[in-house]
Each structure stands twice: as structure tokens, then as C-alpha cells.
Design a protein around this motif. Structure first.
Motif, PDB file in Angstrom:
ATOM      1  N   ILE A  92       0.844  -1.203   0.000  1.00  0.00           N
ATOM      2  CA  ILE A  92       0.000   0.000   0.000  1.00  0.00           C
ATOM      3  C   ILE A  92       0.875   1.248   0.000  1.00  0.00           C
ATOM      4  CG2 ILE A  92      -1.634   1.341   1.396  1.00  0.00           C
ATOM      5  CD1 ILE A  92      -2.920  -1.435   2.138  1.00  0.00           C
ATOM      6  N   ALA A  93       1.988   1.212   0.721  1.00  0.00           N
ATOM      7  CA  ALA A  93       2.929   2.346   0.715  1.00  0.00           C
ATOM      8  C   ALA A  93       3.520   2.539  -0.681  1.00  0.00           C
ATOM      9  CB  ALA A  93       4.031   2.129   1.744  1.00  0.00           C
ATOM     10  N   THR A  94       3.743   1.452  -1.391  1.00  0.00           N
ATOM     11  CA  THR A  94       4.242   1.525  -2.767  1.00  0.00           C
ATOM     12  C   THR A  94       3.202   2.193  -3.667  1.00  0.00           C
ATOM     13  OG1 THR A  94       5.598  -0.443  -2.446  1.00  0.00           O
ATOM     14  CG2 THR A  94       5.086   0.142  -4.719  1.00  0.00           C
ATOM     15  N   VAL A  95       1.941   1.865  -3.459  1.00  0.00           N
ATOM     16  CA  VAL A  95       0.856   2.501  -4.217  1.00  0.00           C
ATOM     17  C   VAL A  95       0.800   3.989  -3.903  1.00  0.00           C
ATOM     18  CG1 VAL A  95      -1.651   2.623  -4.550  1.00  0.00           C
ATOM     19  CG2 VAL A  95      -0.511   0.401  -4.436  1.00  0.00           C
ATOM     20  N   ASP A  96       0.888   4.332  -2.635  1.00  0.00           N
ATOM     21  CA  ASP A  96       0.853   5.743  -2.236  1.00  0.00           C
ATOM     22  C   ASP A  96       1.976   6.528  -2.911  1.00  0.00           C
ATOM     23  OD1 ASP A  96      -1.338   5.243  -0.615  1.00  0.00           O
ATOM     24  OD2 ASP A  96      -0.163   5.126   1.241  1.00  0.00           O
ATOM     25  N   LEU A  97       3.154   5.928  -2.985  1.00  0.00           N
ATOM     26  CA  LEU A  97       4.291   6.578  -3.653  1.00  0.00           C
ATOM     27  C   LEU A  97       4.001   6.754  -5.145  1.00  0.00           C
ATOM     28  CD1 LEU A  97       7.154   7.732  -3.545  1.00  0.00           C
ATOM     29  CD2 LEU A  97       8.006   5.389  -3.803  1.00  0.00           C
ATOM     30  N   ALA A  98       3.419   5.739  -5.761  1.00  0.00           N
ATOM     31  CA  ALA A  98       3.076   5.834  -7.191  1.00  0.00           C
ATOM     32  C   ALA A  98       2.068   6.947  -7.444  1.00  0.00           C
ATOM     33  CB  ALA A  98       2.527   4.497  -7.691  1.00  0.00           C
ATOM     34  N   ILE A  99       1.051   7.026  -6.603  1.00  0.00           N
ATOM     35  CA  ILE A  99       0.028   8.068  -6.762  1.00  0.00           C
ATOM     36  C   ILE A  99       0.655   9.449  -6.568  1.00  0.00           C
ATOM     37  CG2 ILE A  99      -2.155   8.987  -5.872  1.00  0.00           C
ATOM     38  CD1 ILE A  99      -2.391   6.285  -7.444  1.00  0.00           C
ATOM     39  N   ALA A 100       1.536   9.573  -5.590  1.00  0.00           N
ATOM     40  CA  ALA A 100       2.228  10.850  -5.380  1.00  0.00           C
ATOM     41  C   ALA A 100       3.108  11.190  -6.573  1.00  0.00           C
ATOM     42  CB  ALA A 100       3.066  10.789  -4.100  1.00  0.00           C
ATOM     43  N   THR A 101       3.711  10.190  -7.177  1.00  0.00           N
ATOM     44  CA  THR A 101       4.565  10.389  -8.350  1.00  0.00           C
ATOM     45  C   THR A 101       3.749  10.897  -9.528  1.00  0.00           C
ATOM     46  OG1 THR A 101       6.113   8.687  -7.607  1.00  0.00           O
ATOM     47  CG2 THR A 101       6.147   9.228  -9.956  1.00  0.00           C
TER      48      THR A 101
END
Length: 158
Positions: A92-101
Motif C-alpha cells: 500500500i505504501a508503494t501505491v501511495d508513492l506511485a500516486i504521489a509520483t
């Protein structure tokens, strides 16, 4: 909008990390292999399924995938993360980083659709194999996979 190679790789990691996390919540040799194939099919078919989504097209189009711009690195998975359930939290943290990117490089609608694609990857993995030695038993979605799906859906706000 265009993305740098680093951004593309960060974005591409999101559905892969989520799919891998769901697969590893309920590990079995054959079932995990079946689930990996299901994830690969979702990723390979993403561009056709979401033809107007700029995020998916920039990251998962056939041209991008065959260009070598996306590096499929082996995820850093620790046994304790699987046992504790932290693997889902890390995904989920990886997804959050992708969305922020992605930031403002896509419309809110495209971001919502990208989140739906990520969840579709998780669902495809969870429903690919059931219980039993060869993953052919029922139920297809184990209680631990159902729990992971619930956490992912809540985190994606979809």
C-alpha cells in the motif's frame, strides 16, 4: 504528460507490489505460480482494458513494456513481513508513492481508474487459485486474501 524512467518504474511497481502482496498472504507452491500468471495477464492486458488512461498507457502499453523502460525488479520480501501481514502495508505504501509520483500529470478520473486497475490486479490474484495442493479447491479467495483485499480497497478509497 510524460514521465521520467524513474517515475515510470515507481508507477509500475504499484500493481506489481499489490499483486505480489496478495499472492504471498496465502502461500502455496502451485497456487502462487497460478496467481503470478494471473497478475502477469492483468498487467499485459492493461493497455487494452484502459485505452484512454494516460497513466496505464504510459506505463503498461505494449511499446513501453517491450522497450525495456520498465525494470521488473525482484521485490524485497522478508518472511517476517509475510507472517505479520506487513507485506500488504508495504505494498500500500508503494501505491501511495506511485500516486504521489503521478501528481498532477493525470486527471482525477485517470487516477481513480488507475486505482481501480490496481485493485483489479489484487482481485485477479486472489481469485486465481483456490485451496488444496494444486489450487483448484474452494473457496478461491482465502480468508487472508479477503482481509488483504479489504485493506487494499480501503487504502485506495474505491
Amino acid at each position: 504528460m510524460t514521465y521520467t524512467p524513474e517515475e515510470l518504474n515507481t508507477i509500475a511497481q504499484a500493481p506489481m507490489a499489490i499483486g505480489m502482496a496478495v499472492a504471498l498472504t496465502d502461500v502455496g507452491v502451485v497456487s502462487t505460480a497460478i496467481e503470478a500468471v494471473a497478475l502477469s495477464k492483468e498487467l499485459a492486458g492493461a493497455a487494452k482494458k484502459y485505452p484512454t488512461n494516460s497513466i496505464v498507457q504510459a506505463t503498461f502499453s505494449e511499446a513501453v513494456l517491450s522497450s525495456g523502460k520498465i525494470h521488473r525488479s525482484k521485490p524485497d520480501v522478508k518472511a517476517e513481513d509475510i507472517e505479520s501481514g506487513a507485506i500488504v502495508t508495504k505494498a500500500i505504501a508503494t501505491v501511495d508513492l506511485a500516486i504521489a509520483t503521478i501528481g498532477t500529470k493525470a486527471t482525477p478520473e485517470e487516477i481513480t481508474q488507475f486505482k481501480q486497475f490496481i485493485y483489479a490486479c489484487a482481485e485477479a490474484v486472489a481469485s486465481a487459485a483456490g485451496s488444496g495442493l494444486f489450487g483448484s479447491g474452494d473457496p478461491k479467495i482465502s480468508p487472508t486474501e479477503a482481509s488483504a483485499l479489504s485493506k487494499i480497497k480501503a487504502a485506495l478509497s474505491i
